[in-house]
Scaffold this motif. Structure first.
Motif, PDB file in Angstrom:
ATOM      1  N   LEU A 195      -8.815 -53.500 -53.647  1.00  0.00           N
ATOM      2  CA  LEU A 195     -10.005 -53.672 -54.482  1.00  0.00           C
ATOM      3  C   LEU A 195     -11.209 -53.138 -53.719  1.00  0.00           C
ATOM      4  O   LEU A 195     -11.389 -53.427 -52.539  1.00  0.00           O
ATOM      5  N   ILE A 196     -12.042 -52.376 -54.413  1.00  0.00           N
ATOM      6  CA  ILE A 196     -13.172 -51.701 -53.771  1.00  0.00           C
ATOM      7  C   ILE A 196     -14.459 -52.150 -54.454  1.00  0.00           C
ATOM      8  O   ILE A 196     -14.529 -52.233 -55.684  1.00  0.00           O
ATOM      9  N   ASP A 197     -15.485 -52.414 -53.647  1.00  0.00           N
ATOM     10  CA  ASP A 197     -16.794 -52.736 -54.213  1.00  0.00           C
ATOM     11  C   ASP A 197     -17.514 -51.441 -54.566  1.00  0.00           C
ATOM     12  O   ASP A 197     -16.941 -50.361 -54.515  1.00  0.00           O
ATOM     13  N   THR A 198     -18.763 -51.532 -54.909  1.00  0.00           N
ATOM     14  CA  THR A 198     -19.489 -50.349 -55.388  1.00  0.00           C
ATOM     15  C   THR A 198     -19.724 -49.321 -54.309  1.00  0.00           C
ATOM     16  O   THR A 198     -19.906 -48.144 -54.600  1.00  0.00           O
ATOM     17  N   ALA A 199     -19.769 -49.727 -53.049  1.00  0.00           N
ATOM     18  CA  ALA A 199     -19.984 -48.776 -51.955  1.00  0.00           C
ATOM     19  C   ALA A 199     -18.874 -48.908 -50.938  1.00  0.00           C
ATOM     20  O   ALA A 199     -18.475 -50.019 -50.573  1.00  0.00           O
ATOM     21  N   PHE A 200     -18.346 -47.809 -50.490  1.00  0.00           N
ATOM     22  CA  PHE A 200     -17.276 -47.853 -49.493  1.00  0.00           C
ATOM     23  C   PHE A 200     -17.256 -46.523 -48.743  1.00  0.00           C
ATOM     24  O   PHE A 200     -17.796 -45.520 -49.203  1.00  0.00           O
ATOM     25  N   THR A 201     -16.608 -46.521 -47.610  1.00  0.00           N
ATOM     26  CA  THR A 201     -16.533 -45.335 -46.752  1.00  0.00           C
ATOM     27  C   THR A 201     -15.102 -44.821 -46.721  1.00  0.00           C
ATOM     28  O   THR A 201     -14.158 -45.598 -46.628  1.00  0.00           O
ATOM     29  N   ILE A 202     -14.966 -43.517 -46.822  1.00  0.00           N
ATOM     30  CA  ILE A 202     -13.652 -42.878 -46.777  1.00  0.00           C
ATOM     31  C   ILE A 202     -13.535 -42.115 -45.456  1.00  0.00           C
ATOM     32  O   ILE A 202     -14.456 -41.410 -45.051  1.00  0.00           O
ATOM     33  N   TYR A 203     -12.397 -42.263 -44.804  1.00  0.00           N
ATOM     34  CA  TYR A 203     -12.128 -41.523 -43.573  1.00  0.00           C
ATOM     35  C   TYR A 203     -10.886 -40.656 -43.777  1.00  0.00           C
ATOM     36  O   TYR A 203      -9.918 -41.103 -44.409  1.00  0.00           O
ATOM     37  N   TRP A 204     -10.931 -39.449 -43.257  1.00  0.00           N
ATOM     38  CA  TRP A 204      -9.736 -38.601 -43.332  1.00  0.00           C
ATOM     39  C   TRP A 204      -9.619 -37.740 -42.080  1.00  0.00           C
ATOM     40  O   TRP A 204     -10.565 -37.632 -41.298  1.00  0.00           O
TER      41      TRP A 204
END
Length: 229
Positions: A195-204
């Motif tokens: 579950l994700i809130d409105t703001a999140f960080t993606i790493y790749w």
């Protein structure tokens, strides 16, 4: 000859998995020619790191004419009717000589009155002495080919064609060279919470093989609530 542009104008990296395009240009040069060319033969030796069985003949043309070749064509022959413009038929034969590892194109002017090449007058032929404003004495052929399956990253390929006008000595083109990258890069994205809130960080992250060209960019694909990416 014009080969694949590749990545990096100096090294000209290309993928060992892709179809590699080449274009060979020819001209009935007004500095040397005094009459139309009746017969033009083009040979392209196939580099050891290329697969001759994968070679496919592409479109070709001369003067104002461009002729389409069906996709996936390894051998092509046709009589072209250009009598209205040039006063001749042109027989074109193109294909791959596997035994000698070379591609070839043969353009031959044919006398419409007799159906023979031998009866053409000296001032007749399919390729006039080139006019630099009309470009009517210029032509081209194209092809696609792939690297051999055994090639490795940093193997090189090079191509140089030879062109014969009538009974003259062969003329060599420039040499086009490329470097192969045989291993595709890999990438992965770090796991996200269920579950994700409105703001999140993606790493790749990603990597290429140690000898390869590296990674130029990443494309990110997003799916919202199980929708399309």
């Amino acid at each position: 000859i014009v080969g694949p542009t590749g990545y990096d104008s100096t090294i000209k990296w290309v993928s060992a998995k892709e179809n590699l395009p080449y274009k060979i240009l020819f001209e009935n040069d007004p500095d040397f020619a005094t009459a139309p060319a009746q017969k033009v033969i083009i040979y392209l030796p196939i580099h050891p790191n290329l697969n001759p069985n994968a070679l496919r003949i592409g479109d070709f043309g001369f003067g104002s004419f461009v002729f389409d070749v069906p996709p996936n064509t390894a051998a092509y022959t046709k009589r072209l009717d250009v009598r209205d413009s040039l006063g001749v038929f042109v027989d074109i034969t193109a294909g791959v000589d596997i035994a000698n590892r070379r591609a070839f194109w043969i353009f031959e002017s044919i006398d419409p009155a007799t159906g023979l090449a031998a009866t053409l007058p000296a001032n007749a032929g399919f390729l006039p002495v080139n006019d630099s404003t009309k470009h009517d004495g210029e032509g081209f052929v194209t092809l696609m080919i792939q690297a051999a399956s055994f090639t490795k990253t940093r193997d090189s390929i090079s191509e140089q064609a030879s062109i014969i006008f009538d009974v003259n000595e062969p003329l060599a083109t420039n040499i086009e060279s490329n470097l192969l990258d045989a291993v595709a890069p890999t990438s992965m994205i770090s796991s996200l919470p269920a579950l994700i809130d409105t703001a999140f960080t993606i790493y790749w992250m990603g990597k290429d093989d140690s000898l390869g060209v590296g990674i130029q960019y990443y494309d990110l694909y997003v799916s919202k609530n199980n929708g399309p990416f």
